[in-house]
Design an enzyme around this catalytic site. Structure first.
Site, PDB file in Angstrom:
ATOM      1  N   SER A 126       0.780  -1.205  -0.005  1.00 24.24           N
ATOM      2  CA  SER A 126       0.056   0.081  -0.101  1.00 24.24           C
ATOM      3  C   SER A 126       0.868   1.372  -0.179  1.00 24.24           C
ATOM      4  CB  SER A 126      -1.176   0.127   1.345  1.00 24.24           C
ATOM      5  OG  SER A 126      -1.791   1.338   1.067  1.00 24.24           O
ATOM      6  N   TYR A 185      -2.533  -0.821  10.246  1.00 24.91           N
ATOM      7  CA  TYR A 185      -2.718  -1.250   8.877  1.00 24.91           C
ATOM      8  C   TYR A 185      -1.115  -0.735   8.173  1.00 24.91           C
ATOM      9  CZ  TYR A 185      -4.291  -1.436   4.145  1.00 24.91           C
ATOM     10  OH  TYR A 185      -4.319  -1.749   2.702  1.00 24.91           O
TER      11      TYR A 185
END
Length: 290
Positions: free
Chosen positions: A183, A196
């Site tokens: 990400s 995350y």
């Protein structure tokens, strides 16, 4: 690739769902390439296992792989059965096999069973896409962090990817490919995604180490780092106000569509990327990945 997503800057309407979210309830409906993606026979004969393949980036990747000539196995949470069946229908529509395996990947045993099921159903695996992920925005800071969330995020994002790769490596031969979904959060973390973002940085590091270890076996290992992509994870993990602004802070001024990320996975899985290993390919709308 032959697709033409709407590239105009746009706002997503304010909306919210309960986790894990449903594709059918999203406005607008994400573009997974069911109609717009045109394959070029880049993955003919390959067999791929894709985790989190029921919706979003995973679904788009399964469809693109199938249109490029691959058979696929898709892992997904049992509560996402409806979305998974839509993925299978889209793959079958182009004449390729799609094996559905409902599983919660948060134990090593579950990953061992998934690897065995995929190898048995497809006759082997050539491409592993570690894509399943969990996030939940939290604005209260570390001292107010929800009990149990850290474990769920790391078990889903990092531990499962480690365990599944471990289980499949003995079945991967020269020319095989392992791809992690990381990400933009690994490079430019947002405070509400404290846990995350840390998992995605960990996956980047794991990818580099595995590329070094598995390279002598002829196995390539890479990562795709998406930016803000319009998937069910977004309305099911952010509040409605955040969803309304989703993706507008990118240089391209809009969220990306799942099919736009799938193209990166196709490249890394294909023989065209035969000398690409140990790298992160960003699909971020212009945000820097380095």
């Amino acid at each position: 690739m032959g697709m033409s997503p709407d590239v105009r800057p746009q706002n997503v309407p304010a909306q919210q769902q309960s986790w894990p979210g449903r594709t059918s309830e999203m406005d607008p409906r994400p573009d997974h390439g069911e109609d717009g993606y045109t394959g070029r026979e880049r993955l003919v004969g390959k067999r791929a296992l894709i985790t989190g393949g029921d919706s979003g980036i995973g679904r788009a990747t399964a469809i693109a792989f199938a249109k490029e000539g691959a058979d696929v196995a898709v892992a997904y949470l049992p509560e996402e059965q409806v979305d998974a069946e839509e993925t299978r229908a889209a793959v079958h529509a182009v004449g390729k096999e799609c094996v559905l395996v409902a599983t919660d990947l948060r134990t090593e045993q579950a990953n061992l069973e998934l690897a065995a099921a995929a190898v048995d159903a497809l006759g082997g695996v050539d491409v592993l896409v570690n894509n399943a992920g969990f996030q939940m925005a939290h604005t209260g800071g570390i001292t107010d962090f929800p009990s149990g969330q850290l474990e769920q995020v790391f078990e889903t994002n990092v531990f499962a990817s480690f365990w599944l790769t471990k289980a499949l490596v003995p079945h991967l031969g020269p020319g095989s490919s392992v791809i992690f979904t990381t990400s933009i959060q690994a490079f430019d973390p947002s405070e509400p995604l404290l846990d995350y973002a840390a998992t995605k940085a960990a996956l980047n590091n794991l990818m580099v180490n595995l590329a070094a270890e598995l390279g002598p076996k002829g196995i390539r290992v890479n990562a795709v780092a998406p930016g803000p992509i319009w998937t069910p994870l977004i309305p099911s993990t952010f509040d409605a106000a955040k969803v309304q602004d989703f993706g507008t802070d990118t240089p391209l001024g809009r969220p990306g569509q799942p099919v736009e990320v799938a193209a990166a996975f196709v490249f890394l899985a294909s023989d065209e990327a035969s000398y690409v290993s140990g790298t992160v390919l960003g699909v971020t709308g212009g945000r820097a990945v380095f």
